[in-house]
Design a protein around this motif. Structure first.
Motif, PDB file in Angstrom:
ATOM      1  N   GLY A   1       9.473  -8.651  30.498  1.00 27.21           N
ATOM      2  CA  GLY A   1       8.430  -7.317  30.765  1.00 27.21           C
ATOM      3  C   GLY A   1       7.280  -7.124  30.217  1.00 27.21           C
TER       4      GLY A   1
ATOM      5  N   LEU B   1       3.565  -9.215  28.226  1.00 25.52           N
ATOM      6  CA  LEU B   1       3.086 -10.022  27.989  1.00 25.52           C
ATOM      7  C   LEU B   1       2.367 -10.673  27.018  1.00 25.52           C
ATOM      8  N   HIS B   2       1.696  -9.626  26.063  1.00 27.48           N
ATOM      9  CA  HIS B   2       1.542  -9.499  24.962  1.00 27.48           C
ATOM     10  C   HIS B   2       2.028 -10.724  24.043  1.00 27.48           C
ATOM     11  N   ASP B   3       0.660 -11.504  23.704  1.00 23.84           N
ATOM     12  CA  ASP B   3       1.748 -12.543  22.835  1.00 23.84           C
ATOM     13  C   ASP B   3       0.234 -12.647  21.907  1.00 23.84           C
ATOM     14  N   ILE B   4      -0.426 -12.244  21.837  1.00 19.35           N
ATOM     15  CA  ILE B   4      -1.566 -13.336  20.688  1.00 19.35           C
ATOM     16  C   ILE B   4      -0.891 -12.340  19.334  1.00 19.35           C
ATOM     17  N   GLY B   5       0.048 -10.855  19.054  1.00 16.84           N
ATOM     18  CA  GLY B   5       0.437 -11.213  17.498  1.00 16.84           C
ATOM     19  C   GLY B   5       1.505 -11.872  17.548  1.00 16.84           C
TER      20      GLY B   5
ATOM     21  N   MET C   1      11.520 -10.807  17.766  1.00 16.81           N
ATOM     22  CA  MET C   1      10.826 -10.380  19.252  1.00 16.81           C
ATOM     23  C   MET C   1      10.123  -9.541  18.580  1.00 16.81           C
ATOM     24  N   SER C   2       8.996  -9.359  20.181  1.00 17.40           N
ATOM     25  CA  SER C   2       7.824  -8.717  19.457  1.00 17.40           C
ATOM     26  C   SER C   2       7.880  -8.305  21.250  1.00 17.40           C
TER      27      SER C   2
ATOM     28  N   LEU D   1       3.981  -5.022  22.920  1.00 14.87           N
ATOM     29  CA  LEU D   1       3.526  -4.003  22.093  1.00 14.87           C
ATOM     30  C   LEU D   1       3.590  -2.988  23.522  1.00 14.87           C
TER      31      LEU D   1
ATOM     32  N   THR E   1       5.345   0.359  25.018  1.00 16.94           N
ATOM     33  CA  THR E   1       7.121   1.458  24.344  1.00 16.94           C
ATOM     34  C   THR E   1       8.082   1.331  25.646  1.00 16.94           C
TER      35      THR E   1
ATOM     36  N   GLY F   1       5.570  -5.557  16.642  1.00 18.63           N
ATOM     37  CA  GLY F   1       4.712  -4.661  17.793  1.00 18.63           C
ATOM     38  C   GLY F   1       3.896  -3.846  17.383  1.00 18.63           C
TER      39      GLY F   1
ATOM     40  N   CYS G   1       8.767  -5.806  10.799  1.00 17.30           N
ATOM     41  CA  CYS G   1       8.026  -6.147  10.138  1.00 17.30           C
ATOM     42  C   CYS G   1       6.515  -5.838  10.958  1.00 17.30           C
TER      43      CYS G   1
ATOM     44  N   ASN H   1       2.859  -6.841  10.344  1.00 17.07           N
ATOM     45  CA  ASN H   1       2.158  -7.474  10.301  1.00 17.07           C
ATOM     46  C   ASN H   1       2.420  -8.847  10.353  1.00 17.07           C
ATOM     47  N   ALA H   2       1.929 -10.467  10.678  1.00 12.64           N
ATOM     48  CA  ALA H   2       2.396 -11.124  10.734  1.00 12.64           C
ATOM     49  C   ALA H   2       2.650 -11.938   8.878  1.00 12.64           C
TER      50      ALA H   2
HETATM   51 CO1  B1M Z   1      -2.478  -4.079  26.366  1.00 13.11          CO
HETATM   52  N1  B1M Z   1      -2.048  -2.468  25.976  1.00 13.11           N
HETATM   53  N2  B1M Z   1      -1.905  -4.047  28.452  1.00 13.11           N
HETATM   54  N3  B1M Z   1      -3.144  -5.782  26.974  1.00 13.11           N
HETATM   55  N4  B1M Z   1      -3.334  -4.313  24.769  1.00 13.11           N
HETATM   56  C1  B1M Z   1      -1.922  -2.179  24.349  1.00 13.11           C
HETATM   57  C2  B1M Z   1      -0.511  -2.416  24.223  1.00 13.11           C
HETATM   58  C3  B1M Z   1      -2.063  -1.311  24.551  1.00 13.11           C
HETATM   59  C4  B1M Z   1      -1.745   0.138  23.167  1.00 13.11           C
HETATM   60  C5  B1M Z   1      -3.885  -0.477  25.155  1.00 13.11           C
HETATM   61  C6  B1M Z   1      -4.192   0.883  24.806  1.00 13.11           C
HETATM   62  O1  B1M Z   1      -3.754   1.635  25.883  1.00 13.11           O
HETATM   63  N5  B1M Z   1      -4.379   1.453  23.972  1.00 13.11           N
HETATM   64  C7  B1M Z   1      -1.458   0.053  25.100  1.00 13.11           C
HETATM   65  C8  B1M Z   1      -0.276  -0.237  25.746  1.00 13.11           C
HETATM   66  C9  B1M Z   1       0.627   1.575  25.369  1.00 13.11           C
HETATM   67  C10 B1M Z   1       1.602   2.260  25.112  1.00 13.11           C
HETATM   68  O2  B1M Z   1       2.572   1.752  25.355  1.00 13.11           O
HETATM   69  N6  B1M Z   1       2.254   2.081  23.826  1.00 13.11           N
HETATM   70  C11 B1M Z   1      -1.768  -1.333  26.691  1.00 13.11           C
HETATM   71  C12 B1M Z   1      -1.538  -1.473  27.963  1.00 13.11           C
HETATM   72  C13 B1M Z   1      -0.878  -0.254  28.736  1.00 13.11           C
HETATM   73  C14 B1M Z   1      -1.474  -2.308  29.078  1.00 13.11           C
HETATM   74  C15 B1M Z   1      -1.279  -2.917  30.241  1.00 13.11           C
HETATM   75  C16 B1M Z   1       0.295  -1.926  31.058  1.00 13.11           C
HETATM   76  C17 B1M Z   1      -2.076  -2.145  31.151  1.00 13.11           C
HETATM   77  C18 B1M Z   1      -1.982  -2.347  32.215  1.00 13.11           C
HETATM   78  O3  B1M Z   1      -1.996  -3.402  33.195  1.00 13.11           O
HETATM   79  N7  B1M Z   1      -2.353  -0.935  32.770  1.00 13.11           N
HETATM   80  C19 B1M Z   1      -0.794  -4.136  31.163  1.00 13.11           C
HETATM   81  C20 B1M Z   1       0.815  -4.712  30.418  1.00 13.11           C
HETATM   82  C21 B1M Z   1       0.899  -5.999  30.841  1.00 13.11           C
HETATM   83  C22 B1M Z   1       2.784  -6.001  30.539  1.00 13.11           C
HETATM   84  O4  B1M Z   1       2.350  -6.977  29.156  1.00 13.11           O
HETATM   85  N8  B1M Z   1       3.152  -5.905  31.776  1.00 13.11           N
HETATM   86  C23 B1M Z   1      -1.866  -4.586  29.531  1.00 13.11           C
HETATM   87  C24 B1M Z   1      -2.261  -5.798  29.372  1.00 13.11           C
HETATM   88  C25 B1M Z   1      -3.025  -6.946  28.584  1.00 13.11           C
HETATM   89  C26 B1M Z   1      -3.709  -7.897  28.760  1.00 13.11           C
HETATM   90  C27 B1M Z   1      -2.829  -8.787  29.434  1.00 13.11           C
HETATM   91  C28 B1M Z   1      -4.638  -7.328  29.062  1.00 13.11           C
HETATM   92  C29 B1M Z   1      -3.626  -8.634  27.360  1.00 13.11           C
HETATM   93  C30 B1M Z   1      -2.671  -9.226  26.357  1.00 13.11           C
HETATM   94  C31 B1M Z   1      -3.862 -11.142  26.197  1.00 13.11           C
HETATM   95  C32 B1M Z   1      -2.251 -11.275  25.762  1.00 13.11           C
HETATM   96  O5  B1M Z   1      -1.674 -10.838  24.584  1.00 13.11           O
HETATM   97  N9  B1M Z   1      -2.342 -12.602  25.801  1.00 13.11           N
HETATM   98  C33 B1M Z   1      -3.839  -7.157  26.376  1.00 13.11           C
HETATM   99  C34 B1M Z   1      -4.721  -6.794  25.755  1.00 13.11           C
HETATM  100  C35 B1M Z   1      -5.449  -7.888  24.253  1.00 13.11           C
HETATM  101  C36 B1M Z   1      -3.530  -5.548  24.455  1.00 13.11           C
HETATM  102  C37 B1M Z   1      -4.663  -5.185  23.148  1.00 13.11           C
HETATM  103  C38 B1M Z   1      -6.211  -4.212  23.377  1.00 13.11           C
HETATM  104  C39 B1M Z   1      -4.565  -5.674  22.196  1.00 13.11           C
HETATM  105  C40 B1M Z   1      -3.543  -6.481  21.787  1.00 13.11           C
HETATM  106  C41 B1M Z   1      -3.302  -7.174  20.206  1.00 13.11           C
HETATM  107  O6  B1M Z   1      -3.176  -8.863  20.923  1.00 13.11           O
HETATM  108  N10 B1M Z   1      -3.556  -6.849  18.931  1.00 13.11           N
HETATM  109  C42 B1M Z   1      -3.794  -3.598  22.854  1.00 13.11           C
HETATM  110  C43 B1M Z   1      -4.782  -2.052  22.282  1.00 13.11           C
HETATM  111  C44 B1M Z   1      -4.853  -2.361  20.394  1.00 13.11           C
HETATM  112  O7  B1M Z   1      -2.858  -3.053  19.938  1.00 13.11           O
HETATM  113  N11 B1M Z   1      -5.849  -2.421  20.122  1.00 13.11           N
HETATM  114  C45 B1M Z   1      -3.437  -3.370  24.046  1.00 13.11           C
HETATM  115  C46 B1M Z   1      -3.679  -8.505  18.095  1.00 13.11           C
HETATM  116  C47 B1M Z   1      -2.748  -8.448  17.470  1.00 13.11           C
HETATM  117  C48 B1M Z   1      -2.964  -9.397  16.922  1.00 13.11           C
HETATM  118  O8  B1M Z   1      -1.832  -7.544  17.028  1.00 13.11           O
HETATM  119  O9  B1M Z   1       0.012  -7.087  18.454  1.00 13.11           O
HETATM  120  O10 B1M Z   1      -0.275  -5.859  17.433  1.00 13.11           O
HETATM  121  P1  B1M Z   1      -0.423  -6.580  17.587  1.00 13.11           P
HETATM  122  O11 B1M Z   1       0.131  -8.174  16.063  1.00 13.11           O
HETATM  123  C49 B1M Z   1       0.354  -7.375  15.350  1.00 13.11           C
HETATM  124  C50 B1M Z   1       1.400  -6.927  14.800  1.00 13.11           C
HETATM  125  O12 B1M Z   1       1.770  -5.251  15.602  1.00 13.11           O
HETATM  126  C51 B1M Z   1       2.778  -7.374  14.174  1.00 13.11           C
HETATM  127  O13 B1M Z   1       1.665  -8.227  13.296  1.00 13.11           O
HETATM  128  C52 B1M Z   1       1.032  -8.921  14.517  1.00 13.11           C
HETATM  129  C53 B1M Z   1      -0.196  -9.740  13.472  1.00 13.11           C
HETATM  130  O14 B1M Z   1       0.164  -8.673  12.434  1.00 13.11           O
HETATM  131  N12 B1M Z   1       3.500  -8.639  15.189  1.00 13.11           N
HETATM  132  C54 B1M Z   1       5.000  -8.299  14.718  1.00 13.11           C
HETATM  133  C55 B1M Z   1       3.485  -8.487  16.207  1.00 13.11           C
HETATM  134  N13 B1M Z   1       4.649  -9.194  17.482  1.00 13.11           N
HETATM  135  C56 B1M Z   1       5.262  -8.689  15.732  1.00 13.11           C
HETATM  136  C57 B1M Z   1       6.179  -9.706  16.021  1.00 13.11           C
HETATM  137  C58 B1M Z   1       6.916 -10.073  14.330  1.00 13.11           C
HETATM  138  C59 B1M Z   1       7.200  -9.404  14.027  1.00 13.11           C
HETATM  139  C60 B1M Z   1       5.113  -8.880  13.484  1.00 13.11           C
HETATM  140  O15 B1M Z   1       8.363 -10.722  14.112  1.00 13.11           O
HETATM  141  C61 B1M Z   1       8.775 -11.697  15.187  1.00 13.11           C
END
Ligand code: B1M
Length: 212
Positions: free
Chosen positions: A99, A101-105, A146-147, A149, A151, A179, A196, A198-199
């Motif tokens: 469910g 699609l976030h895959d950058i982290g 597993m990652s 993003l 809730t 995540g 964890c 962060n990465a």
């Molecule tokens: Co979305 N998004 N998004 N999004 N997006 C968030 C997560 C959100 C916080 C934005 C906001 O509202 N402020 C919010 C979630 C709210 C919540 O539920 N808490 C949100 C939402 C609501 C949505 C949609 C529902 C929007 C909509 O359509 N209405 C939708 C959902 C789609 C879906 O998944 N079904 C959606 C879509 C998208 C895009 C497709 C446009 C795009 C994703 C592109 C992609 O990933 N290829 C996107 C993006 C880019 C974001 C934000 C802006 C950035 C996420 C990111 O890549 N961060 C995000 C807001 C934000 O975080 N500022 C947001 C950079 C990344 C390096 O960090 O992923 O946290 P992160 O990973 C870190 C750590 O968390 C950890 O290490 C990483 C590196 O240090 N980590 C792990 C992660 N996974 C790990 C696993 C591990 C260990 C550590 O072990 C296995």
């Protein structure tokens, strides 16, 4: 350290993909082994990047560039490592849960752990529990990552752990999760082995799991 290895460390840190293929081939032709290039060139470079990322001196785009450089070199070294029977540090199956699609982290985590010498099987995003189960059966990893993003998708982590239990595989793997919305309390609650933030922590945790 040879000048070539030092150059590889620098190229990884700087994230400049231009020269890495030629450098890797030159190092091999000068008699350095694939394992030496990995251990003394690519990995120290990625370790530096990981530390700088943790200190907020490097950012996501920088890490992705460095990871791309590392990958270009690994494309050449990987088959040679397999040929020479060099032992990889361990195996990781990783994916963003169903469910989501976030895959950058997740990609960053996968690249960092690959940089630590692990064999990584990246299942991509929106991965259903049964696909994790199938991958564990097929690849027999040490760790499942597993990652999530959102809730709303965190609960898919729970369902994946349940599916692994039902398949009798839970005790054969360590499970790490991460995540933005995930917490260590949540990890404990669903029976994961580690959370964890962060990465870099993920890489250190993965190393700890396999005792290196
Ligand atoms: Co979305 N998004 N998004 N999004 N997006 C968030 C997560 C959100 C916080 C934005 C906001 O509202 N402020 C919010 C979630 C709210 C919540 O539920 N808490 C949100 C939402 C609501 C949505 C949609 C529902 C929007 C909509 O359509 N209405 C939708 C959902 C789609 C879906 O998944 N079904 C959606 C879509 C998208 C895009 C497709 C446009 C795009 C994703 C592109 C992609 O990933 N290829 C996107 C993006 C880019 C974001 C934000 C802006 C950035 C996420 C990111 O890549 N961060 C995000 C807001 C934000 O975080 N500022 C947001 C950079 C990344 C390096 O960090 O992923 O946290 P992160 O990973 C870190 C750590 O968390 C950890 O290490 C990483 C590196 O240090 N980590 C792990 C992660 N996974 C790990 C696993 C591990 C260990 C550590 O072990 C296995």
């Amino acid at each position: 350290m040879s000048d070539l290895l030092a150059e590889i460390v620098t190229v990884v840190i700087e994230g400049k993909p231009g020269g890495i293929v030629a450098l890797t081939e030159k190092a091999l032709s000068e008699g350095l082994s694939a394992k030496e290039i990995l251990d003394k060139g690519l990995m120290p470079g990625m370790d530096h990047v990981g530390e700088a990322f943790k200190r907020a001196e490097m950012f996501v785009p920088d890490v992705l560039l460095s990871a791309r450089v590392m990958q270009a070199s690994m494309d050449i070294l990987g088959p040679k490592l397999v040929e020479s029977g060099a032992k990889m540090t361990g195996k990781l199956v990783i994916g963003t849960v169903q469910g989501d699609l976030h895959d950058i982290g997740k990609n960053l985590v996968a690249m960092m752990i690959e940089g630590a010498g692990f064999e990584v099987f990246d299942l991509g995003n929106d991965v259903p529990p049964e696909a994790f189960v199938q991958a564990v059966q097929e690849h027999k990893p040490d760790i499942v990552g597993m990652s999530a993003l959102l809730t709303t998708t965190m609960r898919a982590m729970d369902r994946t752990i349940e599916a692994l239990k039902e398949a009798g595989l839970r005790d054969q793997v360590k499970i790490m999760i991460g995540g933005a919305p995930v917490t260590s309390d949540f990890a404990q609650q669903i029976g994961a082995d580690a959370y964890c933030s962060n990465a870099t922590t993920a890489k250190e945790t993965a190393r700890g799991f396999v005792g290196v």
